[in-house]
Design a protein around this motif. Structure first.
Motif, PDB file in Angstrom:
ATOM      1  N   MET A  83       2.944  -6.271   3.570  1.00  0.00           N
ATOM      2  CA  MET A  83       2.579  -4.541   4.287  1.00  0.00           C
ATOM      3  C   MET A  83       2.983  -4.056   5.068  1.00  0.00           C
ATOM      4  N   THR A  84       3.915  -3.093   4.590  1.00  0.00           N
ATOM      5  CA  THR A  84       4.445  -1.853   5.985  1.00  0.00           C
ATOM      6  C   THR A  84       2.954  -1.203   6.820  1.00  0.00           C
ATOM      7  N   PRO A  85       3.986  -0.712   7.075  1.00  0.00           N
ATOM      8  CA  PRO A  85       2.687  -0.085   8.462  1.00  0.00           C
ATOM      9  C   PRO A  85       2.190   1.379   7.695  1.00  0.00           C
ATOM     10  N   LEU A  86       3.337   1.646   7.507  1.00  0.00           N
ATOM     11  CA  LEU A  86       3.002   3.125   6.638  1.00  0.00           C
ATOM     12  C   LEU A  86       2.097   2.976   5.195  1.00  0.00           C
ATOM     13  N   VAL A  87       2.406   1.826   4.493  1.00  0.00           N
ATOM     14  CA  VAL A  87       0.520   1.961   3.125  1.00  0.00           C
ATOM     15  C   VAL A  87      -0.175   1.161   4.483  1.00  0.00           C
ATOM     16  N   LEU A  88      -0.613   0.606   5.303  1.00  0.00           N
ATOM     17  CA  LEU A  88      -1.419   0.178   5.592  1.00  0.00           C
ATOM     18  C   LEU A  88      -2.237   1.568   6.178  1.00  0.00           C
TER      19      LEU A  88
END
Length: 64
Positions: A1-6
């Motif tokens: 997971m990318t930080p943006l999705v998280l």
């Protein structure tokens, strides 16, 4: 997971929590307004008032 999705998942969770809180407390306010319009209740009881009530009612009944 990318930080943006998280970050998006956390933000969506907070938004859902806020919406559920508004719905819950709105429902409580509706119930109070509809069924108990004249109900007065204190938000808190001060320590002095609690001691006064204790001396006036409870202590007198216990001594009998």
């Amino acid at each position: 997971m990318t930080p943006l999705v998280l970050f998006a998942i956390i933000l969506l969770g907070l938004a859902l929590l806020l919406i559920l809180g508004v719905l819950f407390f709105g429902t409580l306010k509706y119930i109070k307004k509809r069924y108990y319009p004249n109900w007065k209740f204190p938000d808190y009881v001060s320590v002095g008032y609690a001691e006064y009530l204790y001396r006036k009612f409870i202590k007198r009944d216990l001594s009998k």
